[in-house]
Design a protein around this motif. Sequence first.
Motif, mmCIF file in Angstrom:
data_model
loop_
_atom_site.group_PDB
_atom_site.id
_atom_site.type_symbol
_atom_site.label_atom_id
_atom_site.label_comp_id
_atom_site.label_asym_id
_atom_site.label_seq_id
_atom_site.Cartn_x
_atom_site.Cartn_y
_atom_site.Cartn_z
ATOM 1 N N GLN A 231 1.054 14.767 11.522
ATOM 2 C CA GLN A 231 1.516 16.050 10.848
ATOM 3 C C GLN A 231 0.819 17.364 11.473
ATOM 4 O OE1 GLN A 231 -0.141 16.822 6.941
ATOM 5 N NE2 GLN A 231 1.980 17.408 6.385
ATOM 6 N N PHE A 232 -0.259 17.006 12.055
ATOM 7 C CA PHE A 232 -0.862 18.212 12.860
ATOM 8 C C PHE A 232 -0.082 18.588 14.146
ATOM 9 C CE2 PHE A 232 -3.819 19.665 16.363
ATOM 10 C CZ PHE A 232 -4.302 20.685 15.580
ATOM 11 N N VAL B 40 -7.772 4.151 5.763
ATOM 12 C CA VAL B 40 -7.641 4.060 7.102
ATOM 13 C C VAL B 40 -6.354 4.852 7.797
ATOM 14 C CG1 VAL B 40 -7.214 2.468 9.304
ATOM 15 C CG2 VAL B 40 -9.040 2.015 7.679
ATOM 16 N N VAL B 41 -5.246 4.550 6.978
ATOM 17 C CA VAL B 41 -3.855 5.145 7.512
ATOM 18 C C VAL B 41 -3.840 6.745 7.516
ATOM 19 C CG1 VAL B 41 -2.460 4.973 5.575
ATOM 20 C CG2 VAL B 41 -1.482 4.662 7.699
ATOM 21 N N ARG B 42 -4.333 7.146 6.479
ATOM 22 C CA ARG B 42 -4.602 8.475 6.411
ATOM 23 C C ARG B 42 -4.605 9.569 7.434
ATOM 24 N NH1 ARG B 42 -7.022 8.469 1.985
ATOM 25 N NH2 ARG B 42 -5.381 8.037 0.512
ATOM 26 N N PRO B 43 -5.705 9.434 8.087
ATOM 27 C CA PRO B 43 -6.043 10.300 9.145
ATOM 28 C C PRO B 43 -4.987 9.875 10.160
ATOM 29 C CG PRO B 43 -8.009 9.087 8.500
ATOM 30 C CD PRO B 43 -7.043 8.304 7.854
ATOM 31 N N ARG B 44 -4.405 8.808 10.355
ATOM 32 C CA ARG B 44 -3.298 8.653 11.288
ATOM 33 C C ARG B 44 -2.280 9.619 11.196
ATOM 34 N NH1 ARG B 44 -5.024 6.098 16.123
ATOM 35 N NH2 ARG B 44 -6.046 4.467 15.959
ATOM 36 N N LEU B 45 -1.790 9.478 9.836
ATOM 37 C CA LEU B 45 -0.702 10.373 9.357
ATOM 38 C C LEU B 45 -0.943 11.757 9.455
ATOM 39 C CD1 LEU B 45 0.441 8.157 6.446
ATOM 40 C CD2 LEU B 45 1.089 8.185 8.917
ATOM 41 N N CYS C 18 0.812 -1.351 0.029
ATOM 42 C CA CYS C 18 -0.009 -0.077 0.138
ATOM 43 C C CYS C 18 0.894 1.287 -0.002
ATOM 44 C CB CYS C 18 -1.076 0.207 1.233
ATOM 45 S SG CYS C 18 -1.884 -1.563 1.357
ATOM 46 N N GLN C 19 0.272 2.371 -0.128
ATOM 47 C CA GLN C 19 0.842 3.642 -0.099
ATOM 48 C C GLN C 19 0.128 4.749 0.612
ATOM 49 O OE1 GLN C 19 2.259 4.370 -4.339
ATOM 50 N NE2 GLN C 19 0.271 5.087 -4.726
ATOM 51 N N PHE C 20 0.964 5.909 0.943
ATOM 52 C CA PHE C 20 0.265 7.172 1.306
ATOM 53 C C PHE C 20 0.980 8.393 0.612
ATOM 54 C CE2 PHE C 20 3.659 6.280 4.260
ATOM 55 C CZ PHE C 20 4.493 7.341 4.526
ATOM 56 N N GLU C 21 0.259 9.568 0.643
ATOM 57 C CA GLU C 21 0.683 10.525 -0.104
ATOM 58 C C GLU C 21 2.229 10.820 0.404
ATOM 59 O OE1 GLU C 21 -1.857 10.263 1.506
ATOM 60 O OE2 GLU C 21 -3.690 10.872 0.044
ATOM 61 N N GLU C 22 3.126 11.523 -0.523
ATOM 62 C CA GLU C 22 4.431 11.540 -0.047
ATOM 63 C C GLU C 22 4.543 12.930 0.712
ATOM 64 O OE1 GLU C 22 7.605 10.837 -3.201
ATOM 65 O OE2 GLU C 22 5.816 10.408 -4.372
ATOM 66 N N ALA C 23 3.629 13.819 0.599
ATOM 67 C CA ALA C 23 3.655 15.016 1.278
ATOM 68 C C ALA C 23 3.909 14.763 2.900
ATOM 69 C CB ALA C 23 2.435 15.861 1.169
ATOM 70 N N PHE C 24 3.372 13.515 3.419
ATOM 71 C CA PHE C 24 3.580 13.321 4.805
ATOM 72 C C PHE C 24 4.927 12.952 5.144
ATOM 73 C CE2 PHE C 24 -1.000 11.821 4.260
ATOM 74 C CZ PHE C 24 -1.534 13.001 5.236
ATOM 75 N N LEU C 25 5.835 12.792 4.073
ATOM 76 C CA LEU C 25 7.165 12.364 4.628
ATOM 77 C C LEU C 25 8.007 13.619 4.984
ATOM 78 C CD1 LEU C 25 8.181 9.995 1.409
ATOM 79 C CD2 LEU C 25 7.686 9.239 3.977
ATOM 80 N N GLN C 26 7.247 14.881 5.115
ATOM 81 C CA GLN C 26 7.970 15.825 5.636
ATOM 82 C C GLN C 26 8.078 15.791 7.246
ATOM 83 O OE1 GLN C 26 5.880 19.318 4.156
ATOM 84 N NE2 GLN C 26 6.080 18.845 1.983
ATOM 85 N N VAL C 27 7.016 14.988 7.814
ATOM 86 C CA VAL C 27 7.017 14.573 9.185
ATOM 87 C C VAL C 27 8.147 13.779 9.418
ATOM 88 C CG1 VAL C 27 5.606 13.721 10.941
ATOM 89 C CG2 VAL C 27 4.391 14.840 9.289
#
Length: 708
Positions: free
Chosen positions: A349-350, A340-345, A281-290
């Motif tokens: 970030q928040f 499911v993982v997106r809100p966790r990430l 699976c994958q998530f948005e690369e923008a989260f890698l700033q965290v």
Amino acid sequence: MSALVAPLLVELCVEELPPKALKSLGEAFARVLHEQLVEQGLADADAAVTPYASPRRLAAHVGAVRAQAADRPVQLKLMPVGVGLDASGGPTPALRKKLAALGVAEAELASAVARLRRVHDGKAELLYWDSVVAGVALPAGLQKALDEALRRLPIPKVMTYQLADGWRSVHFVRPAHALVALHGECVVPVQALGLTAGRHTHGHRFEAARDPIEIAHADAYAETLAREGAVIAHFGQRRALIAQQLAEAAARVGGGCRPIKDDALLDEVTALVERPNVLVCQFEEAFLQVPQECLILTMKANQKYFPLLDAQGRLTHRFLVVSNITPDDPSAIIAGNERVVRPRLADAQFFYDQDRKRPLESRVLGLAKVVYHNQLGTQGERVERVASIARWVAAQLGDATLVRLADRAALLAKADLLTDMVGEFPELQGIMGAYYARHDGEDVRVADAIEDHYKPRFAGDALPRDAVGLCVALADKMETLVGLFGIGQLPTGDKDPYALRRHALGVVRMLIERELPLALPALIDAAVAAFGERIRDPRAALRAFIDDRLAVSLREQGYRAQEVEAVLALQPALLREVPRRLAAVRTFATLPEAAALAAANKRVTNILRKAEAAVPPQVDPARLLEPAEQALYQALQAVQPAADAAYEAGDYTASLQRLAALKAPVDAFFDHVMVNADDAALRANRLGLLAQLQRAMNRVADLSRLAA
């Protein structure tokens, strides 16, 4: 009818078991079941035992089990002959009562008395009752073994549920739905948790070919479950398959990617699935700033995912999911996990963005409102103590710059406890503080020390990377040890809620592996001083505790117990010297003279211990009357300067090797000289000579500990 000897299979099919406890539950169930069968003579101690554990079952396979245990003779000691038989040789009331308890009827009493065996044990003649106890049949023996195995399961939390009749309640880790007990191909009629044993079990909830599943033979259990139930029952096989699928999935992604290594996570996921299917699976690369530690932790802790790292160890935007189903089209499963993982990430970030709006230093004052321990004050007071100890350590190890940096790092080290990120993920304390310190423009050495001051966090963990981190890490651990020892909060047995053993071992590792020129007693004194009058004096107890942890560690590294005792008996102030002292002792032990010198040293120690008062190592040469004591004195004068010079130079091996020349004069002394002479002055002089000998021999280690 069961064969005389056949394999045994026992399975309890239940609702989903707690994943973190599954492995230990499976191992305990099989172990206790086997132990009980062995105890009753139904199985041998070396019988092959295979534990099975999946989310919905605990099972055990024992390779060879008897249908009937062998009869066994029993020899029971009853009582002395004088108590059991009267003057005419007839049974006394005491013997009659004892035989009646053994099932002897009144009509059989005379013959029973005639059967009694007399044995003289060297003090008195005793009466023995010999009998044969019939071996237990498998149904009864297995019932007992099963009851004991269930009773001794390490269940983390028991639940209560009603049986189908609506009247009876059962206490167990999860509701049970089926019990299988097969001896070869035959069902063993045992009961447990309101269930009666049969040969039918349940497979995978969604992918079993049929339900229920019939097990024809004990040896067919695992193969039948895999073929018809879509279940890999063996925990280890399932774990190995998951590891293999993770590696294969990472290879398909390419770019040198690899799944994060986490044995605890792998065990937990193994306990969550019955037939694994790894998906990418994958998530948005923008989260890698965290910070990647935040993303990795939320994926592992909350979702049980395996993050993928690239060839350089950096987190990628892909992760692996271990699914419990294998559909033809996995797209829905993939999309669901990504959703499911997106809100966790996003939460991570928040928290990260919000925390960076305030400098780390601005949170320090808030620590004064956080209770650390009701007897030791707040986290704010703790920070002051850690900073005080860190400044002292830095002053011993470096210059004013090191003192300033250590003081700054100690001030900020606990501030991240008040951040949102650490509030959500306590495991990130120190790590997040380092990120926020860098963001605030703090010196990089200060930021590194904030992260490193918790190290080593576990056995085998890395030590702090530089001197600043070492200063704060030593201060933090010593503050914890001294404070808790000072209020009597010592570890007991296997209970160590404050991880004091780990803290002590961390101190030991830093002092030894970084070869720090810090005397342990002085370090303890500095930590005690930071508490003022708040605590009782913990020095003696804490030094003994640290020495004990050091001894355990050294033995685990392969040093013999005698070698460790010999070195630590002297309580060397500089722990960095311990490895060289141990090496010297080990070399000394190989010398032909070593055993005799160690024995002589032990003899000297015993003689001096029995002296009426402390004996100073002073000798008047004019009072040395016997040739043997004169020779020993002269040998000491010849050997001691060279041994002491080698000792002062840190060459402990050479220092001990010099002592080999003392063997002959020491042996002659004890052969020809009476130490405890009647003349008080002569006796005192000879004791002084022995004290001088003891001092010369025991500078590197207490060699008497090497005596057999």
